[in-house]
Design a protein around this motif. Sequence first.
Motif, PDB file in Angstrom:
ATOM      1  N   ALA A  43      10.976 -38.543 -62.746  1.00 26.94           N
ATOM      2  CA  ALA A  43      11.679 -37.618 -63.631  1.00 26.94           C
ATOM      3  C   ALA A  43      11.784 -36.229 -63.011  1.00 26.94           C
ATOM      4  O   ALA A  43      12.849 -35.600 -63.034  1.00 26.94           O
ATOM      5  N   LYS A  44      10.687 -35.732 -62.440  1.00 27.64           N
ATOM      6  CA  LYS A  44      10.706 -34.388 -61.852  1.00 27.64           C
ATOM      7  C   LYS A  44      11.524 -34.339 -60.568  1.00 27.64           C
ATOM      8  O   LYS A  44      12.221 -33.354 -60.300  1.00 27.64           O
TER       9      LYS A  44
ATOM     10  N   GLY B  98       9.535 -31.099 -71.805  1.00 28.09           N
ATOM     11  CA  GLY B  98       8.746 -31.887 -70.874  1.00 28.09           C
ATOM     12  C   GLY B  98       7.656 -32.673 -71.570  1.00 28.09           C
ATOM     13  O   GLY B  98       7.474 -32.599 -72.783  1.00 28.09           O
ATOM     14  N   GLY B  99       6.935 -33.421 -70.774  1.00 30.60           N
ATOM     15  CA  GLY B  99       5.838 -34.244 -71.261  1.00 30.60           C
ATOM     16  C   GLY B  99       5.233 -34.976 -70.083  1.00 30.60           C
ATOM     17  O   GLY B  99       5.749 -34.903 -68.964  1.00 30.60           O
ATOM     18  N   PHE B 100       4.136 -35.668 -70.323  1.00 30.17           N
ATOM     19  CA  PHE B 100       3.482 -36.384 -69.222  1.00 30.17           C
ATOM     20  C   PHE B 100       2.882 -37.682 -69.720  1.00 30.17           C
ATOM     21  O   PHE B 100       2.214 -37.723 -70.752  1.00 30.17           O
ATOM     22  N   ALA B 101       3.149 -38.743 -68.963  1.00 31.39           N
ATOM     23  CA  ALA B 101       2.473 -40.023 -69.160  1.00 31.39           C
ATOM     24  C   ALA B 101       2.232 -40.620 -67.785  1.00 31.39           C
ATOM     25  O   ALA B 101       3.120 -40.606 -66.931  1.00 31.39           O
TER      26      ALA B 101
ATOM     27  N   ASN C 123       8.627 -40.389 -69.761  1.00 33.98           N
ATOM     28  CA  ASN C 123       8.838 -39.250 -68.871  1.00 33.98           C
ATOM     29  C   ASN C 123      10.307 -38.907 -68.701  1.00 33.98           C
ATOM     30  O   ASN C 123      10.679 -37.727 -68.694  1.00 33.98           O
ATOM     31  N   LEU C 124      11.142 -39.919 -68.591  1.00 30.70           N
ATOM     32  CA  LEU C 124      12.583 -39.655 -68.480  1.00 30.70           C
ATOM     33  C   LEU C 124      13.113 -39.018 -69.754  1.00 30.70           C
ATOM     34  O   LEU C 124      13.895 -38.050 -69.707  1.00 30.70           O
ATOM     35  N   ASN C 125      12.689 -39.542 -70.902  1.00 31.20           N
ATOM     36  CA  ASN C 125      13.172 -39.014 -72.181  1.00 31.20           C
ATOM     37  C   ASN C 125      12.698 -37.582 -72.435  1.00 31.20           C
ATOM     38  O   ASN C 125      13.415 -36.782 -73.038  1.00 31.20           O
ATOM     39  N   LYS C 126      11.497 -37.256 -71.994  1.00 26.41           N
ATOM     40  CA  LYS C 126      10.927 -35.941 -72.262  1.00 26.41           C
ATOM     41  C   LYS C 126      11.375 -34.876 -71.270  1.00 26.41           C
ATOM     42  O   LYS C 126      11.457 -33.687 -71.632  1.00 26.41           O
ATOM     43  N   SER C 127      11.644 -35.274 -70.028  1.00 25.05           N
ATOM     44  CA  SER C 127      11.923 -34.282 -68.987  1.00 25.05           C
ATOM     45  C   SER C 127      13.340 -34.355 -68.426  1.00 25.05           C
ATOM     46  O   SER C 127      14.086 -33.367 -68.472  1.00 25.05           O
TER      47      SER C 127
END
Length: 232
Positions: free
Chosen positions: A147-148, A83-86, A102-106
């Motif tokens: 993403a979520k 995950g990640g957040f921007a 966000n799509l790439n991380k989550s």
Amino acid sequence: MPTVVVSGGSGAVGKATISLLRKHESPVYNIISIGTKLNPEANHNILVSADDSIESQGEKVIQQAGLLLKEGEKFDAIICVAGGFAGGNAASDGFLASAAFNLNKSLNPALIASHLAAKYLKEGGLITLTGTANLTSTPGYIGYGVAKAGIHHLVRSLASPGSGLPKDAKVVSLSPAAIDTPANRQSNMPALIPLNAITQRLLDWTTGAIPVPHGKIVEVVVENNEPTWKVL
């Protein structure tokens, strides 16, 4: 020896999850970490580049995961905590870059984990994905919300007939509010969820100590200084 895959194994939650799995004595787990950096506590590491496309990352994960399995073996559980957040609203100059981050991380790791489960998870195995609690509109951080929301949809779809998951496989979304990680502490976010509460629940689902609410979103928030759990 049961084998557990942890996607996001080089992040804060992934490292803590692998550490807890490593300490577990019965059964002893064979742990595979998927991440952008090596996790020395894992038995095996599959390294991916965040700059690669989802197709390239997925192909590498599927290929290397298959090489780590002996003939006839399958994974017992796949835990995706990547995950990640921007932040950013639609008017932000960096809106599209934020959304891509966000799509790439989550979402992309969750999709790759789902494809991996369809190919190599054993019948009756477990796949957990990471959503977020209290997800409604997110005008100030639209990419993160998209993403979520995609992960929540993915969990419900995987639990439906014809999803491609193995027979009797269980899928669930652990969906916390802000977790007590170094990045969230630095951001002074309130009511942080203890990291060990998250990792313990992941372990309990993996061992079967707590029944898995198949196809459900399990929200975790802090109320009266204690984590509370709600199955949606």
